[in-house]
Motif scaffolding. Structure first.
Motif, PDB file in Angstrom:
ATOM      1  N   UNK A 100      37.808  47.065  50.863  1.00 41.88           N
ATOM      2  CA  UNK A 100      37.318  45.625  50.433  1.00 41.88           C
ATOM      3  C   UNK A 100      38.462  44.841  49.815  1.00 41.88           C
ATOM      4  N   UNK A 101      38.045  43.619  49.782  1.00 45.97           N
ATOM      5  CA  UNK A 101      38.921  42.728  49.132  1.00 45.97           C
ATOM      6  C   UNK A 101      38.292  42.583  47.539  1.00 45.97           C
ATOM      7  N   UNK A 102      39.076  42.629  46.511  1.00 46.84           N
ATOM      8  CA  UNK A 102      38.714  42.679  45.101  1.00 46.84           C
ATOM      9  C   UNK A 102      39.097  41.399  44.536  1.00 46.84           C
ATOM     10  N   UNK A 103      38.274  40.773  43.913  1.00 47.07           N
ATOM     11  CA  UNK A 103      38.656  39.560  43.091  1.00 47.07           C
ATOM     12  C   UNK A 103      39.332  39.913  41.584  1.00 47.07           C
ATOM     13  N   UNK A 104      40.416  39.399  41.330  1.00 46.40           N
ATOM     14  CA  UNK A 104      41.030  39.421  40.346  1.00 46.40           C
ATOM     15  C   UNK A 104      40.906  38.259  39.371  1.00 46.40           C
ATOM     16  N   UNK A 105      40.005  38.068  38.315  1.00 45.24           N
ATOM     17  CA  UNK A 105      39.880  36.732  37.709  1.00 45.24           C
ATOM     18  C   UNK A 105      41.162  36.064  36.977  1.00 45.24           C
ATOM     19  N   UNK A 106      41.197  34.836  37.070  1.00 41.02           N
ATOM     20  CA  UNK A 106      42.554  34.275  36.575  1.00 41.02           C
ATOM     21  C   UNK A 106      42.468  34.198  34.915  1.00 41.02           C
ATOM     22  N   UNK A 107      43.720  34.059  34.173  1.00 41.61           N
ATOM     23  CA  UNK A 107      43.753  34.068  32.961  1.00 41.61           C
ATOM     24  C   UNK A 107      42.984  33.002  32.442  1.00 41.61           C
ATOM     25  N   UNK A 108      42.171  33.122  31.318  1.00 40.07           N
ATOM     26  CA  UNK A 108      41.232  32.273  30.909  1.00 40.07           C
ATOM     27  C   UNK A 108      42.115  31.022  30.227  1.00 40.07           C
TER      28      UNK A 108
END
Length: 332
Positions: free
Chosen positions: A34-42
């Motif tokens: 699966x493709x997994x999201x990596x949230x950006x630096x706040x």
């Protein structure tokens, strides 16, 4: 007549299904790609936003004296931006829990450093509730973009399994929370470490598993981000004689030169089937440790337990997970 028999057979099978015992819980699971999201630096300067995705669970019923061994392997690549990748196992039972996490940064695809673009991590631990319990372990992939924008990584695959690992108190040690620095003034750290332990009679071999989480650039030191940290990692397993003299030593070693932007790297050191010598005054008494030796470049450190990890993305729940650790499992 045939139709009547068929109806009777169908009814009989239905009754059997109703009265059959429930299927036993799974002791192994395969992770779906699966493709997994990596949230950006706040951008508001708040703490890193980590995505936490459950990939599967395994379960084992243990007695009050039994220990379980759980292991999860994950492979990721195709990062769109350099991304934090953690492999975490969270084990729970009524009244207790035990967790472990290992991770490093995965380079963006096409970085020119393919050895850091495609990463496979294995996390494992021994679990001993000390009471009769059903142990349920869940594998999580934890990700975060290391840029302002969100990233994605491809979870290529992986699996987790849980098995019985003997009886009695587990032979296991973890590095407590904190950083053990290595540099020119303090080049050697012997951690993680198992103090002297005795193996029960009947065992012929010893499987020793050690994982070191190595940090590039100690957080309180100056750091050249264009540089790397070079160190050797050697797992020593020593057997002793009844008179306190050394019986024999087994060792496995690897040397790594880790760029700053990998930031922290998992160093697995496994020594399987270490023979238990039974002649020449040798007894089943051992100790084991990893010797981490700084060889040059930036300051490094052995990382201990990770504190206050989020239970999930956006969750207010927190937990701790072991990082650098070593354990031994006797085998007949």
């Amino acid at each position: 007549m045939r139709k009547a028999l068929s109806l009777v057979a169908a009814a009989t099978m239905a009754m059997l299904a109703l009265n059959a015992p429930a299927a036993s819980a799974a002791t192994s699971v395969t992770f779906q790609p699966q493709s997994v999201l990596g949230p950006g630096v706040p951008k508001d300067g708040s703490k890193t936003d980590q995505n936490v995705v459950a990939l599967g669970s395994v379960t084992l019923d243990v007695t009050a004296t039994q220990t379980a061994h759980v292991s999860a392997v994950m492979r990721v690549n195709n990062a769109t931006i350099r991304t934090l990748f953690d492999n975490e196992i969270v084990c729970k039972w009524v009244g207790g829990s035990k967790n472990t996490v290992l991770g490093q940064n995965v380079y963006q695809k096409g970085s020119g450093k393919p050895e850091w673009e495609d990463v496979t991590l294995t996390a494992s631990q021994l679990v001993h509730p000390g009471v009769a319990a059903r142990v349920t372990c869940t594998a999580f992939i934890r990700t975060a973009s290391l840029g302002w924008e969100d990233s994605t990584v491809s979870l290529v695959g992986g699996s987790m399994r849980i098995t019985p690992a003997g009886t009695g108190k587990p032979i296991q040690s973890v590095v407590p929370a904190g950083l053990l620095k290595v540099d020119g003034s303090n080049p050697i750290v012997r951690q993680p470490s198992l103090p002297m332990f005795d193996v029960a009679a009947g065992a012929n071999n010893l499987d020793v598993v050690a994982d070191v989480e190595y940090l590039v650039c100690h957080t309180i030191s100056a750091c050249d981000k264009s540089n790397s940290s070079k160190a050797s990692f050697t797992l020593f397993v020593n057997q002793w004689k009844a008179d306190g003299m050394l019986c024999r030593t087994d060792s496995k070693s690897v040397t790594l030169d880790v760029p700053y932007y990998v930031h922290h790297v998992v160093v697995p050191l496994n020594n399987n089937d270490v023979p238990i010598q039974k002649a020449d005054g040798c007894v089943p008494r051992f100790n084991a440790y990893v010797m981490v030796k700084w060889l040059g470049g930036e300051t490094g450190a052995v990382q201990g337990t990770a504190n206050n990890l989020t239970d999930g993305r956006g969750s207010t729940g927190r937990h701790d997970s072991d990082m650098s650790a070593v354990y031994a499992v006797p085998a007949v």
